[in-house]
Design a protein around this motif. Structure first.
Motif, short mmCIF file in Angstrom:
data_model
loop_
_atom_site.label_atom_id
_atom_site.label_comp_id
_atom_site.label_asym_id
_atom_site.label_seq_id
_atom_site.Cartn_x
_atom_site.Cartn_y
_atom_site.Cartn_z
N UNK A 197 98.84 111.98 29.19
CA UNK A 197 97.81 111.15 28.57
C UNK A 197 96.99 111.97 27.57
N UNK A 198 96.57 113.16 27.95
CA UNK A 198 95.75 113.97 27.04
C UNK A 198 96.56 114.51 25.86
N UNK A 220 97.47 114.04 20.06
CA UNK A 220 98.39 113.68 18.97
C UNK A 220 97.78 112.59 18.08
N UNK A 241 100.68 112.87 34.91
CA UNK A 241 100.22 111.75 34.07
C UNK A 241 99.03 112.13 33.20
N UNK A 242 98.08 112.85 33.79
CA UNK A 242 96.89 113.25 33.02
C UNK A 242 97.28 114.16 31.85
N UNK A 287 98.95 112.81 24.42
CA UNK A 287 99.00 111.67 23.51
C UNK A 287 97.68 111.47 22.80
N UNK A 288 96.58 111.65 23.51
CA UNK A 288 95.25 111.51 22.88
C UNK A 288 95.11 112.51 21.74
#
Lengths: 150, 153
Positions: A22-23, A28, A18-19, A25-26
């Motif tokens: 998440x990173x 991007x 998940x991490x 996506x951040x």
């Protein structure tokens, strides 16, 4: 021979990645985010042409017909250097000085011309003349792409 | 009595990392704009006096009237007839100058409609209209001073 009782497998949601997601996506969104420097509502002219994408950091020259307090319409000149949000400039002379501040450093800096389609051409002509005198060369006339209905 | 001290393990607290990460994701998702602003390319000439050497006689001349009426070489013409009219001229001379003169009382939208039509050359007639000149009021005044009359009117 006794058969061993099968062990119960505990149900769980795997969250190890998940991490990472998440990173990813951040990163991007950080790379693709463009903050709009001008949000003036303008009735843009239509165009059938596939338009040119506006480069990042392009400066904005805006001429909009906005409704004034008395219910009438007034012409408002705005300028943004492409970094800060657009601000009102009193006339084309002030616009000339704003443009020359940018073209003095880079004559090929792109400028977006965002003008209301109902504005009289004489006003557009004044802007184009001021920009030419200030040494601007690379302009993009902002339009709204027309599409065939249906 | 012997005291046994418990050693606490060293760790970086990561419990709130997911919260922070998702907060950032939501922020960037809300603020992201995917190049929604687009437009037509337009090159301004350099501000030099030698521009006055342009051969106006050889240029095709488009005049835009208020309301969107268009004249090409002084003949009234619909927008969709402009490129077929220019095609034989551009075949002979691909760099043929096209002067787009818009009357001051016409609207910006009227001018863009003609400019957009000219830019559709590659799709409509298979040729690009490369040399479009848009005289400003200052240039018109200079020409008027040279010729003694406004050559664009």
């Amino acid at each position: 021979m006794a058969i061993h009782k099968s062990k119960d497998v505990k149900a769980y949601i795997p969250t190890a990645s998940m991490a990472d997601i998440a990173f990813l996506l951040i990163i991007f969104f950080m790379v693709t985010t463009v903050f709009q420097v001008d949000k003036t509502p303008v009735n843009l002219p239509g165009s059938w042409m596939r338009p040119t994408e506006i480069p990042r950091k392009a400066a904005f020259v805006v001429l909009a017909e906005l409704t004034s307090g008395a219910g009438g319409k007034e012409l408002v000149y705005k300028f943004s250097d492409g970094v800060d949000t657009s601000h009102v400039v009193p006339d084309t002379d002030a616009l000339y000085f704003e443009v020359i501040n940018i073209t003095g450093l880079n004559p090929l800096h792109p400028f977006v011309i965002k003008i209301d389609k109902d504005v009289k051409y004489s006003k557009v002509d004044e802007i184009l003349d001021a920009m030419r005198r200030a040494g601007a060369q690379d302009l993009i006339l902002m339009t709204e792409q027309k599409t065939v209905p249906g | 009595m012997k005291l046994v001290s418990k050693k606490s393990e060293v760790e970086i607290p990561t419990a709130s990392m997911a919260d922070i990460a998702f907060l950032l994701i939501i922020f960037f998702m809300v603020t992201t704009v995917f190049s929604a602003t687009k437009g037509l390319d337009f090159k301004l000439p350099k501000d030099e006096d030698e521009q006055l050497d342009t051969e106006t006689v050889e240029a095709a001349y488009i005049k835009v009237h208020p309301g969107g009426a268009v004249e090409v070489d002084r003949q009234p013409m619909a927008l969709d007839q402009i490129l077929p009219y220019l095609q034989p001229k551009l075949e002979r001379w691909p760099d043929k100058p096209i002067i787009l003169y818009t009357l001051p009382e016409a609207s910006y939208g009227d001018m863009i409609a003609v400019y957009d039509t000219l830019k559709q050359g590659p799709q409509q007639i298979g040729m690009e209209v490369t040399n479009i000149g848009i005289p400003t009021h200052r240039e018109i005044a200079q020409y008027t001073e040279i010729f003694g009359y406004n050559p664009f009117d």
